[in-house]
Design a protein around this motif. Sequence first.
Motif, PDB file in Angstrom:
ATOM      1  N   LEU A  10      15.736  73.526  52.044  1.00  0.00           N
ATOM      2  CA  LEU A  10      15.210  72.106  50.817  1.00  0.00           C
ATOM      3  C   LEU A  10      14.226  72.851  50.522  1.00  0.00           C
ATOM      4  CD1 LEU A  10      15.685  70.528  54.709  1.00  0.00           C
ATOM      5  CD2 LEU A  10      17.330  70.337  52.958  1.00  0.00           C
ATOM      6  N   ALA A  11      13.755  72.723  49.546  1.00  0.00           N
ATOM      7  CA  ALA A  11      12.986  72.864  48.437  1.00  0.00           C
ATOM      8  C   ALA A  11      12.513  71.828  47.395  1.00  0.00           C
ATOM      9  CB  ALA A  11      12.775  74.075  47.727  1.00  0.00           C
ATOM     10  N   VAL A  50      19.753  75.480  47.171  1.00  0.00           N
ATOM     11  CA  VAL A  50      18.535  74.635  46.903  1.00  0.00           C
ATOM     12  C   VAL A  50      18.560  73.309  46.499  1.00  0.00           C
ATOM     13  CG1 VAL A  50      16.207  75.943  46.734  1.00  0.00           C
ATOM     14  CG2 VAL A  50      18.191  77.520  46.643  1.00  0.00           C
ATOM     15  N   THR A  51      17.464  72.545  47.459  1.00  0.00           N
ATOM     16  CA  THR A  51      17.113  71.223  46.789  1.00  0.00           C
ATOM     17  C   THR A  51      16.499  71.799  45.973  1.00  0.00           C
ATOM     18  OG1 THR A  51      16.184  70.591  48.476  1.00  0.00           O
ATOM     19  CG2 THR A  51      18.529  69.884  48.626  1.00  0.00           C
ATOM     20  N   LEU A  52      16.096  70.678  44.774  1.00  0.00           N
ATOM     21  CA  LEU A  52      14.214  71.045  44.078  1.00  0.00           C
ATOM     22  C   LEU A  52      14.084  69.961  43.465  1.00  0.00           C
ATOM     23  CD1 LEU A  52      16.018  74.162  41.747  1.00  0.00           C
ATOM     24  CD2 LEU A  52      14.394  74.298  43.275  1.00  0.00           C
ATOM     25  N   PRO A  53      12.850  69.510  43.561  1.00  0.00           N
ATOM     26  CA  PRO A  53      12.368  68.241  42.576  1.00  0.00           C
ATOM     27  C   PRO A  53      13.293  67.784  41.356  1.00  0.00           C
ATOM     28  CG  PRO A  53      10.661  69.566  43.074  1.00  0.00           C
ATOM     29  CD  PRO A  53      11.534  70.156  43.590  1.00  0.00           C
ATOM     30  N   ASP A  54      13.085  68.852  40.749  1.00  0.00           N
ATOM     31  CA  ASP A  54      14.140  68.452  39.619  1.00  0.00           C
ATOM     32  C   ASP A  54      14.183  69.853  38.598  1.00  0.00           C
ATOM     33  OD1 ASP A  54      12.288  69.286  36.940  1.00  0.00           O
ATOM     34  OD2 ASP A  54      11.522  67.299  38.491  1.00  0.00           O
ATOM     35  N   LEU A  55      14.920  70.526  38.035  1.00  0.00           N
ATOM     36  CA  LEU A  55      15.274  71.161  37.023  1.00  0.00           C
ATOM     37  C   LEU A  55      14.396  72.333  36.183  1.00  0.00           C
ATOM     38  CD1 LEU A  55      19.661  71.145  36.579  1.00  0.00           C
ATOM     39  CD2 LEU A  55      18.250  72.003  39.050  1.00  0.00           C
ATOM     40  N   ALA A  56      13.750  71.467  36.055  1.00  0.00           N
ATOM     41  CA  ALA A  56      12.680  71.647  34.875  1.00  0.00           C
ATOM     42  C   ALA A  56      11.142  72.142  36.234  1.00  0.00           C
ATOM     43  CB  ALA A  56      11.659  70.582  33.787  1.00  0.00           C
ATOM     44  N   PRO A  70      19.245  69.050  42.179  1.00  0.00           N
ATOM     45  CA  PRO A  70      17.941  68.075  41.778  1.00  0.00           C
ATOM     46  C   PRO A  70      18.430  66.960  42.471  1.00  0.00           C
ATOM     47  CG  PRO A  70      19.557  67.623  40.375  1.00  0.00           C
ATOM     48  CD  PRO A  70      20.022  68.826  40.723  1.00  0.00           C
ATOM     49  N   VAL A  71      17.443  66.558  43.098  1.00  0.00           N
ATOM     50  CA  VAL A  71      16.718  65.509  44.482  1.00  0.00           C
ATOM     51  C   VAL A  71      15.946  64.486  43.526  1.00  0.00           C
ATOM     52  CG1 VAL A  71      16.379  64.856  46.846  1.00  0.00           C
ATOM     53  CG2 VAL A  71      17.318  66.777  46.472  1.00  0.00           C
ATOM     54  N   ASP A  73      15.231  61.430  43.560  1.00  0.00           N
ATOM     55  CA  ASP A  73      14.251  60.879  44.900  1.00  0.00           C
ATOM     56  C   ASP A  73      14.389  61.760  45.938  1.00  0.00           C
ATOM     57  OD1 ASP A  73      16.849  61.384  46.376  1.00  0.00           O
ATOM     58  OD2 ASP A  73      17.112  59.519  47.028  1.00  0.00           O
ATOM     59  N   ALA A  74      12.901  62.520  45.832  1.00  0.00           N
ATOM     60  CA  ALA A  74      12.140  63.416  47.112  1.00  0.00           C
ATOM     61  C   ALA A  74      11.164  63.103  47.311  1.00  0.00           C
ATOM     62  CB  ALA A  74      12.642  65.019  45.752  1.00  0.00           C
ATOM     63  N   ALA A  75      10.360  62.037  47.056  1.00  0.00           N
ATOM     64  CA  ALA A  75       9.435  61.120  47.513  1.00  0.00           C
ATOM     65  C   ALA A  75       9.917  61.025  48.467  1.00  0.00           C
ATOM     66  CB  ALA A  75       8.618  60.503  45.995  1.00  0.00           C
ATOM     67  N   GLU A  76      10.861  60.643  48.845  1.00  0.00           N
ATOM     68  CA  GLU A  76      11.453  59.571  49.800  1.00  0.00           C
ATOM     69  C   GLU A  76      11.265  60.061  51.449  1.00  0.00           C
ATOM     70  OE1 GLU A  76      15.625  58.386  52.275  1.00  0.00           O
ATOM     71  OE2 GLU A  76      15.291  57.685  49.950  1.00  0.00           O
ATOM     72  N   GLY A  77      11.562  61.743  51.354  1.00  0.00           N
ATOM     73  CA  GLY A  77      11.561  62.193  52.688  1.00  0.00           C
ATOM     74  C   GLY A  77      12.139  63.723  52.450  1.00  0.00           C
ATOM     75  N   MET A  78      12.254  64.169  53.742  1.00  0.00           N
ATOM     76  CA  MET A  78      13.223  65.324  54.007  1.00  0.00           C
ATOM     77  C   MET A  78      14.865  64.900  53.646  1.00  0.00           C
ATOM     78  SD  MET A  78      13.362  67.798  57.250  1.00  0.00           S
ATOM     79  CE  MET A  78      12.115  68.399  56.618  1.00  0.00           C
ATOM     80  N   ALA A  79      15.289  63.612  54.385  1.00  0.00           N
ATOM     81  CA  ALA A  79      16.128  63.129  54.632  1.00  0.00           C
ATOM     82  C   ALA A  79      16.910  63.221  53.054  1.00  0.00           C
ATOM     83  CB  ALA A  79      16.443  61.251  54.609  1.00  0.00           C
ATOM     84  N   ALA A  80      16.168  62.610  51.298  1.00  0.00           N
ATOM     85  CA  ALA A  80      17.029  63.009  50.447  1.00  0.00           C
ATOM     86  C   ALA A  80      17.412  64.647  49.795  1.00  0.00           C
ATOM     87  CB  ALA A  80      15.126  61.971  49.334  1.00  0.00           C
ATOM     88  N   SER A  81      16.863  65.010  50.572  1.00  0.00           N
ATOM     89  CA  SER A  81      16.919  66.374  49.754  1.00  0.00           C
ATOM     90  C   SER A  81      18.139  66.799  51.335  1.00  0.00           C
ATOM     91  CB  SER A  81      16.282  67.443  50.424  1.00  0.00           C
ATOM     92  OG  SER A  81      15.285  67.380  49.857  1.00  0.00           O
ATOM     93  N   ILE A  82      18.345  66.536  52.109  1.00  0.00           N
ATOM     94  CA  ILE A  82      19.379  66.453  53.280  1.00  0.00           C
ATOM     95  C   ILE A  82      20.586  66.442  52.516  1.00  0.00           C
ATOM     96  CG2 ILE A  82      20.452  66.839  55.297  1.00  0.00           C
ATOM     97  CD1 ILE A  82      17.631  66.540  56.455  1.00  0.00           C
ATOM     98  N   ARG A  83      20.778  65.042  51.804  1.00  0.00           N
ATOM     99  CA  ARG A  83      21.468  64.296  51.155  1.00  0.00           C
ATOM    100  C   ARG A  83      22.048  64.575  50.273  1.00  0.00           C
ATOM    101  NH1 ARG A  83      18.231  58.945  51.694  1.00  0.00           N
ATOM    102  NH2 ARG A  83      17.961  59.660  49.756  1.00  0.00           N
ATOM    103  N   ALA A  84      20.815  64.837  49.279  1.00  0.00           N
ATOM    104  CA  ALA A  84      21.374  65.706  47.877  1.00  0.00           C
ATOM    105  C   ALA A  84      22.258  66.482  48.712  1.00  0.00           C
ATOM    106  CB  ALA A  84      20.257  65.537  47.300  1.00  0.00           C
ATOM    107  N   GLY A  85      21.224  67.394  49.132  1.00  0.00           N
ATOM    108  CA  GLY A  85      22.552  68.813  49.216  1.00  0.00           C
ATOM    109  C   GLY A  85      23.521  68.646  50.102  1.00  0.00           C
TER     110      GLY A  85
END
Length: 205
Positions: A10-11, A50-56, A70-71, A73-85
Amino acid sequence: MHDHIAVLLLAAGAATRMRGRDKLLEEVAGQPLLARMIARAQATGYEVLVTLPDLAHPRALLAKDTHRVPVPDAAEGMAASIRAGVRALPGHITGVMILPADMPELTTADLRNMGEAFEASGSDPEGAICRATGQDQAGHTVPGHPVLFPRRCFDALKQLSGDAGARHVLNGEQLRSVALPAAHALTDLDTPEAWDAWRQQHDRR
């Protein structure tokens, strides 16, 4: 190659407590922390996402040899990264090992120990969740990261919300504890002060 297990780093977080510094770009033994964690994860032979804020984002270049997720909606918190991953996992994966990328004491051997605990149960997609434990400063055994979820948990992980991570998925579950050395499973570095103290303690620059 253990092609049924994936490591999800989670990054995608903003690291706001670092007051302008990026904790995942902090140097440890001459390389950025994220690069170090990716290398240790890849050395297990497991698939690495690896989850990332965006690919740039500057972190994305360090993750170029992984499955980058890429995530937006990462500002939501850790759940957004886990969901996407978890949504990005290949279909053959039966276990996903989830960990924040800011845990510099976790080693390849630690990650392999987690995978071996999962494999010891037959890699049963209906089996127990494996959770790492470590020793706190008082010598107590405390649960930490990584946590390795079997496939039966994937749907619940895809529905997470908020910044509590996967905590509620663990509620009422049978957990298989995996003891890792010292505080490997507990050490995460979220502030400049935490980084300074850790470097002073370990003489790592």
